[in-house]
Design a protein around this motif. Structure first.
Motif, short mmCIF file in Angstrom:
data_model
loop_
_atom_site.label_atom_id
_atom_site.label_comp_id
_atom_site.label_asym_id
_atom_site.label_seq_id
_atom_site.Cartn_x
_atom_site.Cartn_y
_atom_site.Cartn_z
N VAL A 154 43.13 22.13 18.54
CA VAL A 154 43.32 22.80 17.25
C VAL A 154 44.02 24.14 17.45
O VAL A 154 44.94 24.51 16.71
CB VAL A 154 41.96 22.98 16.54
CG1 VAL A 154 42.11 23.86 15.30
CG2 VAL A 154 41.39 21.62 16.14
N ASP A 155 43.62 24.88 18.48
CA ASP A 155 44.29 26.16 18.76
C ASP A 155 45.77 25.94 19.07
O ASP A 155 46.62 26.70 18.59
CB ASP A 155 43.60 26.84 19.95
CG ASP A 155 44.31 28.12 20.36
OD1 ASP A 155 44.30 29.09 19.59
OD2 ASP A 155 44.91 28.13 21.46
N THR A 156 46.09 24.91 19.84
CA THR A 156 47.49 24.62 20.16
C THR A 156 48.28 24.28 18.91
O THR A 156 49.41 24.77 18.71
CB THR A 156 47.57 23.45 21.16
OG1 THR A 156 46.85 23.79 22.34
CG2 THR A 156 49.01 23.14 21.52
N ILE A 157 47.71 23.46 18.04
CA ILE A 157 48.37 23.09 16.79
C ILE A 157 48.61 24.34 15.93
O ILE A 157 49.71 24.53 15.38
CB ILE A 157 47.52 22.07 16.01
CG1 ILE A 157 47.48 20.74 16.75
CG2 ILE A 157 48.05 21.89 14.60
CD1 ILE A 157 46.44 19.78 16.22
N PHE A 158 47.63 25.20 15.83
CA PHE A 158 47.75 26.37 14.96
C PHE A 158 48.75 27.38 15.51
O PHE A 158 49.38 28.10 14.75
CB PHE A 158 46.37 27.02 14.76
CG PHE A 158 45.61 26.46 13.59
CD1 PHE A 158 45.33 25.10 13.51
CD2 PHE A 158 45.17 27.29 12.58
CE1 PHE A 158 44.64 24.58 12.43
CE2 PHE A 158 44.48 26.79 11.49
CZ PHE A 158 44.21 25.44 11.41
#
Length: 473
Positions: A154-158
């Motif tokens: 999720v951090d990578t996507i954001f």
């Protein structure tokens, strides 16, 4: 759970296995102890309540401008297995699409008897945000558990996803989160406060900026996206399609809010409608985002008002659920004539739609008040609009203050204008956004699975056995 045989058919239940339930006295006693509404009385009382709550579209004050454009947001998740010898290993795909529709071009009468499909194509532009996350068994390093793997994804996507047309509007989802959760449309917050470390549980608040920090106790990373608490809903075994759906909900809302903010930089904002597929709400552990979303929209409205602009239609369009079923029932009883709007104070919702205590409906999830509307051509819509005058939608739990929702008239006028007969109760911008975002089932899932397997270095597996199909007679 039934077994599956070699042909892919499920184990069949004994045709008399229901007999034990029918003759069990405890089951019969439990049924007799249940309370049923008096249907005849309910119909009469609903008719009285609807008569007091409905109004004609023409009785609403017209506060706004003609709508010439629409921006619609929709998303679609899919989860696929990738290891044939490890069936629990899954990855999730997610698409969130934005459809920008030129309504003047889309709805213009054709030059001759037929609509030019090329003109229809030119009237809509799609933007799609694509991502993939490991949802079960698969992770980023040995020993990493599934909540940690999903948090990292999720951090990578954001951090990677960027939105906007101009250099000033470009933003990652993390940037948007910093604007929405504690910040303002004009200025992002310097940090987000994560209450507990997701790895060791040590108490915070831990202040996290746009980049991850190390937990002072366990030295594991704490990401800014941990404020969403999606990891709390991760299932340690099996599918995590629920978490993927929660993530989609959050991304849809953030994208929706950011495009509103981008358009609000210019005067075209007041001629552009903004439509989210689904109610204006955030569910699950991330529901605190709804408070930031409410403040964000009110701040955009306040800035537009200072500039002398009128706020355009901003709405969430709900297509399924018990409230939609209730609206169709009202229409079938002739309680919703075409051109009728029905406001929904909490007393009505708790009495006839979602029975429960007198607590405010959607107080922890909704950043829009829901209404029913039947268009001039008979379509039935359940939609939500934000309370733009300040406060919160729960302030209208006893009686709806229409002045707090100045976009009501332009919203229902829009719904009258952009309908399509392609699907039941459909509107063109949302249908286009869904077309850009949707992930097909069946062969589409197989293609996604093959894509994941090839990318991960796994030999693609054959299609599972299909049950025989008999010819139609």
């Amino acid at each position: 759970m039934p077994y599956v045989n070699e042909s892919g058919n499920h184990e069949r239940a004994d045709r008399l296995n229901h007999r034990g339930l029918i003759v069990d006295p405890a089951v019969t006693a439990a049924l007799k102890g249940m309370n049923l509404p008096d249907r005849a009385m309910a119909r009469d009382r609903i008719q009285d309540d609807i008569g007091a709550l409905r109004t004609s579209r023409l009785d609403l004050p017209l506060v706004g401008r003609a709508t010439s454009r629409a921006v619609a947001v929709d998303g679609s998740p899919a989860e696929v297995e990738v290891l044939p010898d490890f069936p629990a290993a899954r990855v999730g795909y997610l698409q969130v699409a934005v459809a920008h529709v030129d309504l003047n071009r889309m709805l213009a009468p054709p030059a001759d008897r037929f609509v030019d499909p090329r003109e229809i194509g030119r009237a809509a532009v799609g933007y799609v945000l694509k991502s993939v996350i490991p949802t079960s068994v698969i992770n980023y390093r040995d020993g990493q558990d599934q909540p940690a793997a999903i948090r990292q994804a999720v951090d990578t996507i954001f951090r990677a996803s960027r939105m906007g047309d101009s250099e000033d509007d470009l933003a990652s989802l993390t940037d948007v989160l910093l604007h929405v959760w504690p910040g303002t449309p004009d200025a992002p917050a310097a940090f987000l406060e994560v209450r507990k470390c997701p790895s060791c549980g040590c108490e915070g608040p831990h202040r996290v900026g746009s980049a991850a920090i190390s937990c002072p106790s366990c030295r594991e990373p704490i990401y800014p996206t941990d404020v969403l608490q999606l990891h709390l809903e991760v299932a340690p075994e099996g599918s995590n399609l629920t978490v993927l759906g929660r993530l989609m909900n959050v991304v849809e809302v953030l994208v929706f809010l950011w495009f509103i903010r981008c358009f609000a930089q210019g005067s075209e904002y007041q001629h552009t409608a903004f439509i989210l597929d689904g109610p204006l709400s955030v569910h699950g552990a991330a529901a605190d985002l709804k408070r930031g979303a409410e403040r964000f929209l009110q701040a955009v409205h306040e800035t537009a008002t200072r500039r002398g602009w009128k706020s355009p239609p901003i709405l969430g369009l709900q297509k399924t659920g018990v409230l939609v079923d209730h609206a169709h029932q009202l229409a079938s009883l002739d309680l919703l004539p075409p051109g009728t709007l029905v406001e929904l104070p909490d007393g009505y919702l708790r009495r006839w739609v979602v029975p429960g205590p007198a607590s405010a409906y959607g107080k922890d999830t909704d950043f829009g008040r829901r209404f029913l509307y039947r268009t001039q051509d008979g379509r039935v819509h359940v939609f939500a609009v934000p309370r733009l005058s300040g406060g919160t939608v729960t302030d209208d739990r006893l009686a709806v203050n229409r002045n707090a929702y100045p976009t009501l008239r332009t919203t229902v006028d829009l719904l009258d204008t952009v309908g399509t007969r392609l699907y039941e109760d459909a509107v063109i911008p949302v249908a286009l956004a869904h077309n850009y975002a949707s992930l097909p089932v069946g062969i589409g899932s197989e293609v996604l699975r093959t894509h994941a397997q090839v990318t991960l270095g796994i030999r693609p597996t054959a299609l599972p056995p299909q049950p025989p199909r008999w010819p139609h007679r």
